[in-house]
Motif scaffolding. Structure first.
Motif, PDB file in Angstrom:
ATOM      1  N   CYS A 118       0.848  -1.190   0.000  1.00 26.18           N
ATOM      2  CA  CYS A 118       0.000   0.000   0.000  1.00 26.18           C
ATOM      3  C   CYS A 118       0.884   1.241   0.000  1.00 26.18           C
ATOM      4  CB  CYS A 118      -0.918  -0.040   1.214  1.00 26.18           C
ATOM      5  SG  CYS A 118      -1.720   1.505   1.603  1.00 26.18           S
ATOM      6  N   ILE A 119       1.929   1.228   0.842  1.00 27.63           N
ATOM      7  CA  ILE A 119       2.840   2.375   0.907  1.00 27.63           C
ATOM      8  C   ILE A 119       3.629   2.497  -0.402  1.00 27.63           C
ATOM      9  CG2 ILE A 119       4.864   3.294   2.114  1.00 27.63           C
ATOM     10  CD1 ILE A 119       3.690   1.911   4.662  1.00 27.63           C
ATOM     11  N   ASP A 120       4.088   1.321  -0.869  1.00 29.53           N
ATOM     12  CA  ASP A 120       4.817   1.311  -2.134  1.00 29.53           C
ATOM     13  C   ASP A 120       3.980   1.918  -3.252  1.00 29.53           C
ATOM     14  OD1 ASP A 120       7.306   0.330  -1.535  1.00 29.53           O
ATOM     15  OD2 ASP A 120       6.690  -1.777  -1.718  1.00 29.53           O
ATOM     16  N   ASN A 121       2.755   1.474  -3.344  1.00 24.62           N
ATOM     17  CA  ASN A 121       1.898   1.949  -4.424  1.00 24.62           C
ATOM     18  C   ASN A 121       1.723   3.451  -4.345  1.00 24.62           C
ATOM     19  OD1 ASN A 121       1.680  -0.669  -5.194  1.00 24.62           O
ATOM     20  ND2 ASN A 121      -0.440  -0.952  -4.480  1.00 24.62           N
ATOM     21  N   LYS A 122       1.464   3.900  -3.127  1.00 26.78           N
ATOM     22  CA  LYS A 122       1.292   5.334  -2.933  1.00 26.78           C
ATOM     23  C   LYS A 122       2.568   6.079  -3.324  1.00 26.78           C
ATOM     24  CE  LYS A 122      -2.713   6.679  -1.761  1.00 26.78           C
ATOM     25  NZ  LYS A 122      -3.406   7.642  -2.609  1.00 26.78           N
ATOM     26  N   CYS A 123       3.698   5.534  -2.873  1.00 30.76           N
ATOM     27  CA  CYS A 123       4.972   6.174  -3.163  1.00 30.76           C
ATOM     28  C   CYS A 123       5.264   6.154  -4.660  1.00 30.76           C
ATOM     29  CB  CYS A 123       6.106   5.508  -2.393  1.00 30.76           C
ATOM     30  SG  CYS A 123       6.022   5.900  -0.634  1.00 30.76           S
ATOM     31  N   ASN A 124       4.879   5.077  -5.292  1.00 30.02           N
ATOM     32  CA  ASN A 124       5.036   5.019  -6.738  1.00 30.02           C
ATOM     33  C   ASN A 124       4.246   6.130  -7.409  1.00 30.02           C
ATOM     34  OD1 ASN A 124       6.807   2.920  -6.805  1.00 30.02           O
ATOM     35  ND2 ASN A 124       5.231   1.341  -7.104  1.00 30.02           N
ATOM     36  N   ASP A 125       3.041   6.336  -6.907  1.00 27.68           N
ATOM     37  CA  ASP A 125       2.236   7.427  -7.451  1.00 27.68           C
ATOM     38  C   ASP A 125       2.991   8.743  -7.299  1.00 27.68           C
ATOM     39  OD1 ASP A 125       0.292   5.662  -8.096  1.00 27.68           O
ATOM     40  OD2 ASP A 125      -1.064   6.157  -6.428  1.00 27.68           O
ATOM     41  N   ILE A 126       3.592   8.899  -6.138  1.00 19.03           N
ATOM     42  CA  ILE A 126       4.342  10.136  -5.897  1.00 19.03           C
ATOM     43  C   ILE A 126       5.537  10.203  -6.849  1.00 19.03           C
ATOM     44  CG2 ILE A 126       5.653  11.463  -4.201  1.00 19.03           C
ATOM     45  CD1 ILE A 126       3.962  10.107  -2.020  1.00 19.03           C
ATOM     46  N   ARG A 127       6.237   9.071  -6.958  1.00 12.35           N
ATOM     47  CA  ARG A 127       7.402   9.024  -7.854  1.00 12.35           C
ATOM     48  C   ARG A 127       7.000   9.421  -9.275  1.00 12.35           C
ATOM     49  NH1 ARG A 127       8.605   4.064  -4.965  1.00 12.35           N
ATOM     50  NH2 ARG A 127      10.337   4.520  -3.536  1.00 12.35           N
ATOM     51  N   ASN A 128       5.839   8.914  -9.657  1.00 12.00           N
ATOM     52  CA  ASN A 128       5.403   9.166 -11.020  1.00 12.00           C
ATOM     53  C   ASN A 128       5.155  10.645 -11.284  1.00 12.00           C
ATOM     54  OD1 ASN A 128       5.615   6.492 -11.518  1.00 12.00           O
ATOM     55  ND2 ASN A 128       3.413   6.050 -11.317  1.00 12.00           N
ATOM     56  N   CYS A 129       4.983  11.396 -10.249  1.00 10.45           N
ATOM     57  CA  CYS A 129       4.715  12.826 -10.473  1.00 10.45           C
ATOM     58  C   CYS A 129       5.985  13.670 -10.348  1.00 10.45           C
ATOM     59  CB  CYS A 129       3.621  13.317  -9.529  1.00 10.45           C
ATOM     60  SG  CYS A 129       4.241  13.823  -7.930  1.00 10.45           S
ATOM     61  N   ILE A 130       7.072  12.999  -9.974  1.00 10.11           N
ATOM     62  CA  ILE A 130       8.307  13.745  -9.756  1.00 10.11           C
ATOM     63  C   ILE A 130       8.720  14.533 -11.005  1.00 10.11           C
ATOM     64  CG2 ILE A 130      10.810  13.512  -9.426  1.00 10.11           C
ATOM     65  CD1 ILE A 130      10.252  11.372  -7.343  1.00 10.11           C
ATOM     66  N   SER A 131       8.740  13.849 -12.155  1.00  8.87           N
ATOM     67  CA  SER A 131       9.270  14.496 -13.351  1.00  8.87           C
ATOM     68  C   SER A 131       8.483  15.750 -13.715  1.00  8.87           C
ATOM     69  CB  SER A 131       9.315  13.517 -14.518  1.00  8.87           C
ATOM     70  OG  SER A 131       8.024  13.029 -14.765  1.00  8.87           O
ATOM     71  N   SER A 132       7.175  15.628 -13.671  1.00  9.45           N
ATOM     72  CA  SER A 132       6.398  16.817 -14.025  1.00  9.45           C
ATOM     73  C   SER A 132       6.563  17.897 -12.962  1.00  9.45           C
ATOM     74  CB  SER A 132       4.927  16.461 -14.232  1.00  9.45           C
ATOM     75  OG  SER A 132       4.394  15.957 -13.042  1.00  9.45           O
ATOM     76  N   PHE A 133       6.722  17.466 -11.704  1.00 12.33           N
ATOM     77  CA  PHE A 133       6.929  18.443 -10.650  1.00 12.33           C
ATOM     78  C   PHE A 133       8.240  19.194 -10.887  1.00 12.33           C
ATOM     79  CE2 PHE A 133       8.858  19.671  -6.619  1.00 12.33           C
ATOM     80  CZ  PHE A 133       7.843  20.411  -6.030  1.00 12.33           C
ATOM     81  N   VAL A 134       9.269  18.417 -11.219  1.00 11.88           N
ATOM     82  CA  VAL A 134      10.566  19.030 -11.450  1.00 11.88           C
ATOM     83  C   VAL A 134      10.471  19.997 -12.616  1.00 11.88           C
ATOM     84  CG1 VAL A 134      12.938  18.587 -12.169  1.00 11.88           C
ATOM     85  CG2 VAL A 134      11.844  17.123 -10.467  1.00 11.88           C
ATOM     86  N   GLU A 135       9.848  19.557 -13.673  1.00 10.71           N
ATOM     87  CA  GLU A 135       9.694  20.378 -14.864  1.00 10.71           C
ATOM     88  C   GLU A 135       9.052  21.711 -14.515  1.00 10.71           C
ATOM     89  OE1 GLU A 135      11.221  20.564 -17.981  1.00 10.71           O
ATOM     90  OE2 GLU A 135      10.540  18.482 -18.171  1.00 10.71           O
ATOM     91  N   GLU A 136       7.998  21.626 -13.693  1.00  5.62           N
ATOM     92  CA  GLU A 136       7.256  22.837 -13.350  1.00  5.62           C
ATOM     93  C   GLU A 136       8.023  23.714 -12.362  1.00  5.62           C
ATOM     94  OE1 GLU A 136       3.388  21.732 -11.807  1.00  5.62           O
ATOM     95  OE2 GLU A 136       3.127  20.351 -13.515  1.00  5.62           O
ATOM     96  N   ASN A 137       8.677  23.067 -11.418  1.00  7.01           N
ATOM     97  CA  ASN A 137       9.130  23.829 -10.270  1.00  7.01           C
ATOM     98  C   ASN A 137      10.641  23.890 -10.062  1.00  7.01           C
ATOM     99  OD1 ASN A 137       6.389  24.340  -9.299  1.00  7.01           O
ATOM    100  ND2 ASN A 137       6.387  22.116  -8.920  1.00  7.01           N
ATOM    101  N   VAL A 138      11.371  23.442 -11.071  1.00  6.50           N
ATOM    102  CA  VAL A 138      12.805  23.358 -10.855  1.00  6.50           C
ATOM    103  C   VAL A 138      13.404  24.729 -10.501  1.00  6.50           C
ATOM    104  CG1 VAL A 138      13.432  23.658 -13.268  1.00  6.50           C
ATOM    105  CG2 VAL A 138      14.974  22.421 -11.750  1.00  6.50           C
ATOM    106  N   THR A 139      12.787  25.784 -10.993  1.00  6.93           N
ATOM    107  CA  THR A 139      13.354  27.101 -10.728  1.00  6.93           C
ATOM    108  C   THR A 139      12.668  27.812  -9.564  1.00  6.93           C
ATOM    109  OG1 THR A 139      11.854  27.968 -12.375  1.00  6.93           O
ATOM    110  CG2 THR A 139      14.115  27.487 -13.094  1.00  6.93           C
ATOM    111  N   ALA A 140      11.635  27.171  -9.023  1.00  3.19           N
ATOM    112  CA  ALA A 140      10.877  27.839  -7.964  1.00  3.19           C
ATOM    113  C   ALA A 140      11.725  27.961  -6.695  1.00  3.19           C
ATOM    114  CB  ALA A 140       9.614  27.062  -7.644  1.00  3.19           C
TER     115      ALA A 140
END
Lengths: 575, 723
Positions: B366-388
């Motif tokens: 359950c934790i893994d799955n949730k964390c995977n979901d989080i991992r999956n959003c890392i790239s777009s987060f970085v893309e959006e916020n790398v300069t923030a």
């Protein structure tokens, strides 16, 4: 006699009998259906002669008395002589001899007697000077009170000659007060209690001495018996006649109710068995679903990570060929990913099916499991069951036994024809078939899988490559100067390129994920779902059988009340 | 060697009674010796129970309420063992208190003439004779007759007279001889059942039919009586009635045949009255009473000594024998139920093992799955916020939006419900298993339940499996899932800003860091959640197991002590049976060398007894011209001395050194008893009698059950029907 009243009673009894007959006919129990034919139409059954049943303990002299009354020769003696009911004529009245109740060791005789009593208009109950033993007393009380026969019964005490004092008034009074203890609140006279000595009468026939002969006739109490019997029949004739049909129906209702008495234990056992196995199935199913989710999530993340890895490193200095090579290599990895997922699930299903079987075996080999299995089978065999119910139970027992086998047969494993591996591979997510598979899924889900189509996949990469090509080697420098127009454009293109790569991989992972989930869940539903449904159906059948039976019982009990009520009304009104 | 009693010529009643008096001492001593051993085995069983209680106390400290109820129940069981001993002891002492008198008990339905017989014997005025009403004798009355004690007891089977029945039976237990009275009117099956019941208590019985015919009241009655009574008493009707009565007896005791004397007691009584002095002799003759009187005296002379001694022994043997069977039944029920609990314990343990692994895995997934979901959003987060500038806070918000905590909570809730369901199932299955066991065992008992009413015997039912279970099942709430996991996370790891680095590197770096952050997050969550789960699980496991352990300990302790006691009782019963057989053979005048051949005796009183002998036993040829050498005749003579149709037989050269299974198969074959496959189980090592043989449930006839009972007595192994 009240004619109006009897017409009313006749009307309501017709109605009641009709309803009872209909309920019997629509029962799911064939034995009860068979009873329906015998339900009378009304309480007035023409002008057939009245039935008087002689009941009582064996050896009390019923047959002797009847022989003397009718002149027919009946077998008499010191043992249990009468085996069956015998019908005789006396003053155009049907008199019926019975084997006698309460020999304890002969329940078959008791049953013959009870049946005769159920059909009787009136009862003559014969005991001896030894009166009521505990057992006989309780039995007589049951007839009087529980069976409502108190107003249709005459009590005869035979063998008074065996008393030291003989059949004299003093002795009769002593006996009377003893009898009172059993019959209260009825009075001795209400039961037309008569003291006789049939042996004295028999002896009087042989006696030559006139004085002795007369005396024997007197102490035999025979005249009193005849008078009392005539009076009893005259007084009670109507009550007896009107209640006979009701008593018959009462008996039929009791028979019907008896049909429901057995079978409860068996049903309970079945339920335990089914519920236990259902529990194992549901747990097993839950574990598999959990596993599917885990595999899905893991691989989805993996695929997306590959996209990220390529995307995050994409820069203007990258060569188109380099990026293309990276993409091609990962493209193959992605293709193989579905195969890995399937393999992983197969492995798990193998473990799980073994585990499910183990758990079911553990239950079967536990004392409880063995007991239920044996008990269910023997109960089903022995039960006095309606064939429909029996069939239902056997089906249920069969279903519960086979659940293990059923699942195992459908579980995956090497050489299993319809195992999970085949079901899951139907889509053909391997090698060259990948495109077809994508389209198939797209159709199946109504989902646009644009990035997965080869062209777009290539275009996305091509665009990135072109941009990279134009930008040339100086891109690295350009990236350092944020306000340059060229650099700005290159950066925007790079972002778009990265985004395309990522979404291509995300979409790829989604397609695989959806397909995998869909196929796995279909497999679970086809196998576990079916088995669980099978169990649920059985449980439901049992449940509805119980409910239906309970309803039927309630209806019969209500009828019984009404019948008994009518009996009471007649007894009160026709004295 | 003493000349056998019955072979002595013209022994008088007086002489016989003197011998009886001497026999009293011996009988009492023999009975007391056995009783002492019984006392010992009861104490052993109590000791065992006490030990068991201590053990239970040490296993289930958390189940205080259940524990105290179990203790109380086991105390009751202990008391009831003691009670039954005390009752027997009291009965023996009460009999011994009247040690000089040979005791005859008059037994029969109300109005069968017991009081008349008493008046005849004590030459009374007839005050106690009822006038045709029921229940004339409500108390126990005793009087002397020819140096014998006659006891008149309340009539049995009268309407609502169950208390009278108890009194009558109690008195009959102390009898040396019972005069069982019936009338010619209508002998009932219930009377025959009483007779068999007394036979089963090893009581010698003389059966008298009191023929009734009016005699007083007026001169007609007397006139007819004198004219017809003699003929009536020998009529076919009477013969048929006797046949009928014997049929009733045989329904309950196949092969038995009762000789019935007939007498008109009233006329015998009247013959002594002055009013009838002129026809006194005629009345005596017609009454046929002297024939019966002589039969009583002859019986006392002939069998009195043996029966006097036997009645002391049977006072002890009767309850011991019945309790042996009943204790085995109880033991079997408790044992089989303890096996259910044992199954449940091992089932629960293995389930819990898997369940813990599964559940940990579930939480982790359950934790893994949730964390995977989080991992999956890392790239777009970085893309959006790398300069923030506030990338840290933004990331934290993003992570929180995934609601890991809630997901874990609901996962653990689901796991908890599953555990709760499982525990409930275990207990409800136990409940069902117990009920069904009792139901299935109902008809497999070797004891003939229709002759023993255990409910009447105070406290006994408390030792039964049902009673124990009822306490265990309902004394407290079922164990529940103890749920309580709290999450306190310092979830957010710091990462360095790298504004000066190139954006590409910044992106790679941020992505790496975020991945690392999620990895740590995942690890931390797992650690805390799993720890919390294990803590909850531990408590649940402990409560469930302690409850099951109490059940198991209680049932198996009880089963073991009951089994030990049953076998010890059985040994005493066999010992008494041997003493009785020896007495009988002595009565028959056998040489000691013959008698010594008997090794042991297994017996169902009044039904069957089997003597294990080292060689064939022969009647002594030299004795008083008796030429009985055929071995069958010993059995016949033994039967006659025992006073019933007990099937006596011997097994010669029984080899008890062979394996127990071989012995069992030998006996099964000998008696042609087919049980199907038999499975042997050896119980705990420290139990003395630890062999149990199982066979599949079968419908056994009473005769087959009797054979099984005899085999069980010989081998001292419990033979149980089990699915």
């Amino acid at each position: 006699m009240n004619n109006i009243k009897i017409i009313e009673l006749d009307k309501s009894s017709r109605e009641l009998f009709k309803n009872i007959k209909n309920t019997f006919s629509s029962s799911s129990n064939n034995k009860i259906v068979a009873i329906a034919a015998g339900v009378p139409e009304t309480i007035i059954d023409g002008e057939s002669p009245i039935n008087v049943v002689f009941a009582g303990q064996y050896g009390a002299g019923k047959s002797t008395i009847l022989s003397l009354l009718t002149g027919e020769k009946l077998e008499t003696g010191g043992g249990v002589t009468t085996q069956n009911c015998q019908e005789l004529e006396w003053n155009s009245i049907h008199v019926i001899d019975t084997p006698g109740i309460h020999t304890q060791n002969r329940p078959d005789h008791d049953q013959i007697t009870y049946d005769a009593i159920a059909k009787a208009d009136l009862i003559v109950f014969v005991i001896t000077n030894e009166l009521f033993s505990d057992h006989l007393g309780k039995h007589f009380q049951k007839l009087l009170f529980e069976k409502q026969k108190g107003k249709e019964i005459m009590l005869v005490v035979n063998k008074m000659g065996d008393e030291t004092l003989g059949n004299c008034t003093e002795n009769q009074e002593i006996k009377g007060s003893e009898i009172k203890k059993v019959i209260t609140p009825y009075e001795i006279d209400e039961l037309y209690t008569t003291f006789i000595d049939s042996k004295s009468l028999l002896e009087s026939f042989e006696e030559t001495d006139i004085e002795d002969k007369e005396w024997l006739e007197e102490v035999s109490g025979w005249d009193v018996l005849q008078n009392n019997l005539n009076k009893f029949i005259k007084d009670k004739r109507l009550i007896g006649r009107y209640t006979t049909a009701l008593f018959k129906v009462e008996q039929q209702l009791l028979e019907a109710l008896a049909e429901f008495k057995s079978g409860d234990t068996c049903t309970d056992l079945l339920k335990i068995d089914l519920v236990t196995r259902r529990g194992e199935l549901v747990s097993s199913q839950a574990r598999i679903l959990e596993k599917i989710e885990e595999i899905s999530s893991k691989h989805k993340t993996q695929i997306q990570k590959w996209g990220d890895e390529i995307a995050v490193e994409l820069s203007s200095s990258d060569k188109k060929e380099t990026v293309q090579a990276k993409l091609d290599s990962r493209f193959n990895d992605v293709n193989e990913e579905m195969g890995k997922m399937v393999k992983e699930l197969e492995n798990y299903l193998n473990i799980e099916s073994g585990r499910l079987q183990q758990n079911l075996d553990d239950f079967s080999s536990s004392d409880l499991g063995r007991m239920t299995a044996d008990a269910i089978n023997s109960e089903i065999k022995n039960l006095n069951l309606d064939p429909k119910n029996r069939e239902g139970m056997q089906k249920a027992a069969g279903a519960s036994k086979n659940i293990g086998e059923f699942i195992i047969k459908h579980a995956t494993g090497p050489g299993m024809k319809d195992g999970a591996s085949n079901i899951l591979k139907l889509g053909g997510y391997s090698g060259s078939k990948i495109h077809e598979g994508v389209k198939w899924v797209g159709h199946a889900f109504g989902h646009k899988f644009a990035p997965w189509e080869a062209v777009k996949w290539a275009r996305g990469i091509g665009n990135a490559g072109r941009v990279l090509g134009v930008a040339g080697a100086g891109l690295g420098f350009v990236l350092q100067i944020a306000n340059d127009r060229q650099e700005d454009k290159a950066e925007r293109q790079l972002i778009q390129g990265r985004s395309e790569i990522r979404s291509a991989f995300v979409d790829a992972s989604n397609v695989i994920d959806l397909r995998f989930d869909e196929d796995s869940n279909t497999w679970v539903a086809d196998n576990y779902g079916k088995a669980i449904k099978e169990v649920d159906d059985r449980l439901e059948e049992l449940e509805s059988m119980t409910t239906k039976n309970n309803n039927e019982v309630a209806v019969y009990e209500q009828y019984l009340k009404e019948v008994r009520n009518l009996i009471a009304i007649i007894q009160e009104n026709y004295e | 060697m003493a000349i056998p009693t019955y072979l002595r010529e013209k022994k008088t009643l007086e002489e016989a009674l003197i011998e009886c008096k001497n026999a009293t001492k011996q009988g009492y001593q023999e009975a007391n010796a056995v009783l002492k051993k019984i006392k010992q085995s009861i104490e052993d069983a109590q000791e065992q129970l006490t030990q068991g209680l201590d053990e239970i106390g040490s296993t289930g400290s958390s189940q205080v309420e259940t524990l105290s109820k179990v203790k109380r129940q086991l105390e009751t069981v202990k008391e009831c063992f003691e009670q039954s001993y005390n009752d027997t002891k009291a009965r023996l002492e009460s009999k011994h208190g009247k040690k000089d008198a040979f005791n005859i008990v008059l037994f029969g339905r109300t109005m069968c003439g017991k009081s008349t017989l008493m008046e005849i014997l004590k030459k009374g005025q007839g005050d106690s004779i009822g006038k045709g009403a029921q229940r004339t004798t409500r108390d126990i009355r005793e009087y002397e007759w020819n140096g014998l004690t006659i006891t008149d007891v309340p009539g049995i089977d009268s309407f609502e007279g169950s208390e009278d029945d108890v009194l009558a039976e109690e008195a009959a237990d102390k009898a040396d001889l019972i005069i069982f009275m019936i009338t010619a009117g209508q002998p009932e099956a219930t009377e025959a059942k009483w007779l068999v019941k007394l036979k089963r208590k090893d009581k010698p019985i003389l059966c008298l039919c009191n023929y009734k015919q009016a005699i007083t009241g007026n001169e007609h009655n007397l006139k007819r009586f004198l004219k017809t009574a003699e003929g009536n008493m020998q009529s076919a009707h009477v013969t048929e009635m006797f046949e009928q009565f014997n049929k009733f007896v045989q329904d309950n005791l196949p092969g038995e045949r009762i000789d019935i004397y007939i007498a008109h007691l009233q006329s015998m009584f009247l013959s002594r009255k002055e009013d009838y002095s002129n026809i006194s002799e005629e009345l005596v003759r017609i009454s046929r009473f002297p024939i019966f009187e002589r039969a009583i005296i002859n019986y006392v002379i002939r069998y009195g000594v043996f029966n006097r001694r036997r009645s002391f022994l049977s006072i002890v043997d009767n309850p011991v024998y019945l309790q042996y069977l009943q204790l085995l039944d109880f033991s079997r029920d408790n044992y089989m139920e303890s096996r259910h609990v044992y199954d449940a314990i091992s089932q629960f343990k293995s389930w819990v093992e898997d369940f813990e692994i599964d559940s940990k895995k579930k939480i982790e997934t359950c934790i893994d799955n949730k964390c995977n979901d989080i991992r999956n959003c890392i790239s777009s987060f970085v893309e959006e916020n790398v300069t923030a500038v506030n990338v840290k806070e933004l990331w934290k918000d993003r992570v929180e939006s995934f609601n890991i905590q809630k997901a874990i909570d609901s996962k653990i809730y689901v796991i908890g419900s599953e555990a709760q369901r499982k525990i409930n199932t275990i207990f409800s299955n136990l409940d069902a298993a117990f009920k069904i066991t009792l139901e299935l065992n109902k008809d497999t008992s070797l004891s003939d339940k229709s002759f023993t009413n255990w409910k009447k015997i105070n406290g006994w039912i408390s030792a039964g499996a049902g009673a124990i279970y009822a306490i265990l099942a309902f004394s407290s709430n079922p164990v529940g899932w103890v749920f309580g996991v709290s999450f306190v996370f310092g979830i957010f790891a710091l990462f360095n800003d790298s504004r000066e680095e190139k954006l590409r590197n910044a992106r790679i770096e941020l992505t790496k860091k975020l991945h690392k952050n999620v990895d740590k997050l995942c690890k931390d969550y797992k650690k805390t959640a799993v720890r919390g789960f294990i803590k909850s699980m531990f408590q649940t496991k402990k409560d469930t197991l302690s409850r099951l352990n109490i059940m198991w300990h209680t049932l198996s302790t009880l089963a073991n002590s009951q089994r030990e006691m049953a076998w010890s009782f059985c040994e005493q019963h066999c010992e008494i049976s041997k003493v009785m057989s020896v007495e009988v053979l002595k009565e028959l005048g056998l040489y000691d060398s013959e008698i010594e051949k008997i090794k042991s005796v297994a017996r169902i009183p009044s039904v069957k007894s089997v003597m294990l002998a080292s060689d064939y036993i022969h009647i002594n040829n030299n004795n008083k011209g008796k030429q009985q050498t055929e071995k069958g005749n010993i059995f016949y003579l033994m039967q006659k001395t025992l006073g019933n149709s007990e099937a006596v037989s011997t097994i010669v050269s029984f080899d008890d050194s062979r394996p127990i299974s071989a012995q069992l198969f030998f006996l099964l074959k000998k008696y042609n008893l087919k049980l199907g496959p038999v499975q042997f189980v050896e119980l705990k090592q420290d139990l003395k009698y630890r062999n149990v043989a199982y066979f599949k449930p079968k419908d056994l006839t009473q005769q087959e059950k009797n054979t099984l009972n005899i085999i069980q007595q010989i081998l001292k192994i419990q033979i149980i029907q089990r699915n």
